[in-house]
Design a protein around this motif. Structure first.
Motif, PDB file in Angstrom:
ATOM      1  N   GLU A   1     -14.674  20.698  -6.854  1.00 20.24           N
ATOM      2  CA  GLU A   1     -13.846  20.828  -8.053  1.00 20.24           C
ATOM      3  C   GLU A   1     -12.367  20.661  -7.701  1.00 20.24           C
ATOM      4  N   GLN A   2     -11.973  21.240  -6.555  1.00 17.24           N
ATOM      5  CA  GLN A   2     -10.587  21.077  -6.116  1.00 17.24           C
ATOM      6  C   GLN A   2     -10.288  19.615  -5.807  1.00 17.24           C
ATOM      7  N   LEU A   3     -11.252  18.939  -5.137  1.00 16.20           N
ATOM      8  CA  LEU A   3     -11.058  17.531  -4.800  1.00 16.20           C
ATOM      9  C   LEU A   3     -10.931  16.686  -6.066  1.00 16.20           C
ATOM     10  N   PHE A   4     -11.848  16.914  -7.021  1.00 15.44           N
ATOM     11  CA  PHE A   4     -11.795  16.129  -8.260  1.00 15.44           C
ATOM     12  C   PHE A   4     -10.509  16.404  -9.027  1.00 15.44           C
ATOM     13  N   SER A   5     -10.062  17.642  -9.011  1.00 14.60           N
ATOM     14  CA  SER A   5      -8.821  17.981  -9.713  1.00 14.60           C
ATOM     15  C   SER A   5      -7.639  17.229  -9.116  1.00 14.60           C
ATOM     16  N   VAL A   6      -7.554  17.198  -7.761  1.00 14.98           N
ATOM     17  CA  VAL A   6      -6.453  16.494  -7.102  1.00 14.98           C
ATOM     18  C   VAL A   6      -6.525  15.002  -7.396  1.00 14.98           C
ATOM     19  N   MET A   7      -7.765  14.441  -7.370  1.00 12.73           N
ATOM     20  CA  MET A   7      -7.917  13.004  -7.635  1.00 12.73           C
ATOM     21  C   MET A   7      -7.501  12.670  -9.054  1.00 12.73           C
ATOM     22  N   ARG A   8      -7.846  13.525 -10.013  1.00  7.35           N
ATOM     23  CA  ARG A   8      -7.448  13.264 -11.403  1.00  7.35           C
ATOM     24  C   ARG A   8      -5.930  13.217 -11.533  1.00  7.35           C
ATOM     25  N   VAL A   9      -5.245  14.127 -10.803  1.00  7.19           N
ATOM     26  CA  VAL A   9      -3.786  14.136 -10.859  1.00  7.19           C
ATOM     27  C   VAL A   9      -3.230  12.803 -10.387  1.00  7.19           C
ATOM     28  N   TRP A  10      -3.739  12.305  -9.246  1.00  5.75           N
ATOM     29  CA  TRP A  10      -3.183  11.076  -8.681  1.00  5.75           C
ATOM     30  C   TRP A  10      -3.591   9.829  -9.474  1.00  5.75           C
ATOM     31  N   PHE A  11      -4.805   9.866 -10.044  1.00 10.44           N
ATOM     32  CA  PHE A  11      -5.198   8.743 -10.917  1.00 10.44           C
ATOM     33  C   PHE A  11      -4.305   8.700 -12.155  1.00 10.44           C
TER      34      PHE A  11
ATOM     35  N   LEU B   1       0.824  -1.227   0.000  1.00 16.11           N
ATOM     36  CA  LEU B   1       0.000   0.000   0.000  1.00 16.11           C
ATOM     37  C   LEU B   1       0.855   1.274   0.000  1.00 16.11           C
ATOM     38  N   ASN B   2       2.142   1.097  -0.187  1.00 21.31           N
ATOM     39  CA  ASN B   2       3.042   2.250  -0.060  1.00 21.31           C
ATOM     40  C   ASN B   2       2.824   3.302  -1.152  1.00 21.31           C
ATOM     41  N   GLU B   3       2.395   2.867  -2.340  1.00 19.41           N
ATOM     42  CA  GLU B   3       2.206   3.779  -3.469  1.00 19.41           C
ATOM     43  C   GLU B   3       0.761   4.211  -3.649  1.00 19.41           C
ATOM     44  N   MET B   4      -0.154   3.720  -2.803  1.00 23.05           N
ATOM     45  CA  MET B   4      -1.568   4.049  -2.963  1.00 23.05           C
ATOM     46  C   MET B   4      -1.810   5.522  -2.590  1.00 23.05           C
ATOM     47  N   PRO B   5      -2.506   6.292  -3.441  1.00 26.45           N
ATOM     48  CA  PRO B   5      -2.757   7.704  -3.114  1.00 26.45           C
ATOM     49  C   PRO B   5      -3.661   7.840  -1.884  1.00 26.45           C
TER      50      PRO B   5
END
Length: 883
Positions: A870-880, A834-838
């Motif tokens: 929108e900020q949350l979705f933006s951050v999630m898109r980056v990590w995905f 799980l070390n690389e999991m966002p």
């Protein structure tokens, strides 16, 4: 008679000279004073200081010379009194005002021009003094003539006695000399009856003792006649040239007169001057000269016989001249002179001029003696004329300077009128400061006593401040947690993605969402204010682009201006620097607060933002410790309700407004101006207010125009001085939202677009102890096509991760019971799988160092509550995308 003559030629001329020197000293002081007032250059004070010390020295010398004349001593005392009055009332006060930069005082002084009265009196007094002294000189000359007559009487008496003795001796010794004695006595009687005519001589017919007596008598009469002639000529010259001030006329008249007296046929006079930094004797006047001039144009000291005579200060005589030396010309022909005399003219052992005379005959002993004795008296006259000429030149220059000063005075008067209003404000401020200083002095003893008591309470206050900070941090968490779900769910209702709400229900949802945002702004304001009061608000200095700042304000407030039918103007004045160094976030927050208030309290008209460099006087009043050339002024003006005088200080206090009644018309918490004032202080600036009730207000923010980050030492000092307690409270890293405006209508928004390519099929674990947040986030994430798993604390999170290895991302709340978010993330990162999991940390505590703390614990990213979807979705898109 010789003593009397020397008294006239020495004492009287020295008295005249010293009176002229005193007048020149005063004019030097007056001109020097004006020059210093005009230029402010200290070098112009040198003549003033020299004149100040010289006039007393000249006065003492002059008084010593006239001690035998009480009338003149009394006149001189009046002159001294006037000089001292001028120095005390016109000289030193003006210099003191100039040194203190009291230009208005100088202007007022020259309107009255007290000094002119004294200088006019002094000129008339000195003129009267010299006129009186001249009358004394004439009286002494008359007395000298009378003394000459007395001398003749004495001589007559002597001759009578001698005659009587001679007769007695003749009768005793020999009757042969009776006739000779009668002849001698007859001649003496003839001289006695001639009323001063010394040209008569005793006829000598014998060569005995009586004949010797007659010859000696004749020789004595010749000496007396010659000396009387010399004295008469010197006195006549002194009287004739006394009033001549024009140098050319004086020297020409003198050379003409002296040439006639000594029977010279050619003559030239060289005047000593400094030209091109060279000490020269320059030809100034000539006698019987030709059209092309007589003699050489100029000599240096020691050059030629003229220069040598000046250098050695003695008379030179040339005999047996060659035929081609110089020609004495007349209408009938020309011939060479027989003898030339070169004689210096001196004053106080200094050579002022040199005269050169040529004659066809040898100069007699009497003529040479006249030249020797006339040199010094004429030197006095020449010096006085030069001094008067210099005085006149200085007076002319002073008149010119006075005209220039008058022009500058008019300009200064215009500036003084412009500065009068600001001066009144400064005077009012100074009076207020004096009252505060007096109060501070009175309270100093009480403060010293209270200081000891405060030290006892210091630890208690520190502990209390810590409790307050922890309370506000926890309260922030408790308020933001329900607010998070309220904002998310109300936003869903506003969007009405399913179309199930009618218009009224959508309006209700908008009001709920707007109220939630207002509550969030209130929480942020309270935290900001508490942070400033605790002295823990840190400023971050960076480059601020002044050309970009107006565009930011325009984007934020142009929609509001259109909605309220108001004009919004932004004016950038010329001369602004493109970049300054300050805390851009705090600067923008101050301007947003000021503009927000301007729009809130303005129903019609316009709101204007003006950015300019403050003028030096304005900058000095606003920020005395800053450089007056580097202060930027941001002015926010409106045409709103204005602020009464009794509310202008009150509105800067927390939770205070102009309209603070329960039934007030305008909303808001009253924290904006209080926070803005504190932020301005931290930036080393100040907020000034100008307002008229019913016509509008102007808030002006003054901040130092820094050109590099190192210039923030002053700002740091201000920030540190505001630290009054120790607090752990930190501001949220998220930038402040745009200010809320009353009756702001939230525009219709389209349903969120589902990003199937990124979010579709992703599995998300939401960890939060608040079911309302879990519900809100679950709905939002599912609308994006994601599958959502939930856990209510850290232990359940670990269990869910053990059961579901396919989880793509974890949204982790920080403050949870049993096991908080920090501990949970540390446990997750210990598992290599799980070390690389966002992991995105979500917290409502919003402390400054929470971000670093979360990243240390193992979070991939950090978002503060209430969550901006929108900020949350933006951050999630980056990590995905990264995974």
């Amino acid at each position: 008679m010789k003593v009397d003559r020397e008294y006239i030629t020495g004492h009287d001329f020295q008295v005249h000279n010293l009176s002229n020197d005193i007048e020149k000293n005063l004019l030097d002081m007056e001109d020097s004073q004006r020059g210093y007032v005009i230029t402010g250059d200290a070098k112009y004070l040198i003549p003033y200081n020299n004149g100040y010390s010289s006039w007393k020295e000249n006065y003492n010398k002059l008084r010593q010379l006239i001690m035998d004349n009480p009338r003149q001593v009394q006149n001189l005392e009046k002159i001294k009194t006037n000089i001292e009055l001028w120095i005390a009332e016109a000289g030193d006060p003006v210099l003191s005002m100039k040194k203190d930069n009291n230009n208005s005082g100088i202007i007022e002084f020259y309107k009255l021009d007290i000094g002119k009265k004294y200088t006019d009196q002094l000129r008339s007094q000195l003129a009267a003094f010299r006129s009186t002294e001249l009358s004394f000189t004439e009286a002494r000359s008359q007395q000298l003539i009378r003394d000459n007559e007395v001398l003749l009487s004495i001589l007559n008496t002597i001759w009578i006695v001698v005659s009587a003795i001679a007769v007695l001796i003749a009768l005793i010794t020999s009757s042969s000399i009776v006739n000779t004695i009668k002849q001698v006595t007859g001649s003496i009687k003839h001289i006695a009856t001639s009323k001063g005519d010394l040209s008569m001589r005793v006829e000598v017919k014998t060569k005995d003792e009586v004949g010797d007596l007659a010859e000696i008598t004749n020789e004595l009469l010749s000496k007396l006649e010659e000396q009387n002639w010399i004295n008469t000529q010197i006195t006549d010259m002194a009287t004739t040239f006394q009033g001549v001030t024009e140098m050319k006329l004086l020297t020409q008249s003198f050379i003409n007169r002296i040439a006639g007296l000594v029977e010279a046929h050619y003559g030239v006079l060289y005047l000593r001057k400094i030209a091109d930094k060279k000490d020269l004797l320059i030809r100034f006047a000539s006698y019987a000269g030709q059209a092309d001039g007589v003699g050489v144009e100029s000599f240096r000291m020691g050059e030629g016989l003229v220069g040598q005579s000046a250098s050695e200060n003695r008379i030179l005589i040339l005999n047996q001249l060659p035929d081609d030396y110089i020609k004495v010309t007349s209408g009938l022909g020309h011939t060479a002179p027989k003898q030339i005399i070169v004689a210096p003219i001196i004053f106080e052992k200094n050579v002022l001029a040199v005269m050169e005379l040529a004659s066809l005959n040898e100069f007699t002993k009497l003529q040479r003696e006249l030249l020797e004795q006339i040199a010094e008296p004429f030197g006095v006259t020449l010096h006085n004329a030069a001094s008067r000429t210099e005085i006149e030149n200085l007076y002319s220059e002073s008149q010119t300077m006075a005209e220039e000063l008058q022009a500058q005075t008019e300009e200064l008067q215009t500036q003084a009128e412009e500065l009068q209003v600001q001066t009144e404000e400064l005077r009012s401020t100074n009076e207020h400061l004096e009252e505060q200083n007096l109060f501070a002095e009175q309270k100093s003893f009480e403060v010293e006593q209270a200081r000891k008591e405060l030290e006892l309470y210091a630890e208690q206050l520190q502990q209390s401040s810590q409790y307050k900070s922890e309370f506000l941090a926890n309260m922030s968490h408790e308020l933001r947690t329900p607010l998070n779900s309220l904002l998310i769910l109300s936003q869903f209702l506003v969007e009405n993605a399913n179309g199930t709400l009618n218009t009224d229900e959508q309006e209700y949802a908008r009001i709920i969402n707007s109220s939630g945002n207002d509550l969030l702004s209130l929480i942020n304001d309270i935290l900001d204010l508490s942070k400033v009061e605790a002295g823990k608000l840190e400023i971050e200095i960076a480059a601020v682009n002044l050309t970009e700042l107006p565009h930011v304000m325009e984007r934020n407030f142009t929609p509001i201006a259109k909605q309220r039918n108001l004009q919004f103007r932004i004016i950038q004045h010329p001369g602004l620097p493109s970049l300054i160094f300050s805390d851009e976030q705090r600067l923008q927050q101050i301007l947003k607060n000021l503009l927000s208030n301007a729009f809130k309290f303005t129903e019609s008209g316009a709101v204007t933002l003006s950015i300019r460099k403050a003028d030096p006087l304005e900058a000095n009043i606003a920020l005395p410790d800053a450089s007056t050339a580097n202060v930027i002024a941001f002015s926010v003006s409106d045409t709103g309700i204005g602020i009464p005088v009794n509310k202008r200080i009150l509105i800067f206090e927390a939770f205070q407004q102009v309209d603070g009644k329960t039934e007030r018309k305008y909303g808001g918490t009253g924290l904006g101006l209080s926070i803005s004032r504190e932020f301005a202080n931290l930036l080393g600036g100040r907020i000034a207010l100008e307002s008229e009730e019913g016509k509008g207000s102007t808030f002006t923010l003054y901040i130092p125009c820094l050109h590099n980050p190192s210039s923030m030492e002053m700002v740091t000092m201000y920030a540190e001085s505001s630290a009054t307690a120790v607090s752990a409270l930190e501001l949220s890293e998220a930038p402040s939202e745009a200010p809320a405006i009353d009756n702001l209508i939230i525009p219709e928004t389209k349903p969120a677009v589902i990003h199937q390519s990124i979010f579709g099929g992703k599995q998300v674990l939401v960890v939060d102890d608040d079911v309302r947040n879990i519900f809100a986030l679950t709905k939002a994430l599912e609308m994006q096509g994601m599958r959502v798993l939930t856990a209510h604390n850290g232990r359940q999170c670990l269990d869910m991760l053990d059961l579901h290895k396919e989880i793509d991302i974890v949204l982790m709340d920080i403050m949870m019971p049993e096991m908080d978010g920090y501990q949970t993330m540390r446990h997750i990162r210990r598992d290599p799988q799980l070390n690389e999991m966002p992991i995105i940390a979500l917290t409502a505590k919003a402390m400054k160092y929470d971000r670093e703390k979360c990243l240390e614990a193992g979070a991939s990213d950090y978002i503060s509550k209430p969550i901006n979807l929108e900020q949350l979705f933006s951050v999630m898109r980056v990590w995905f995308s990264k995974s």
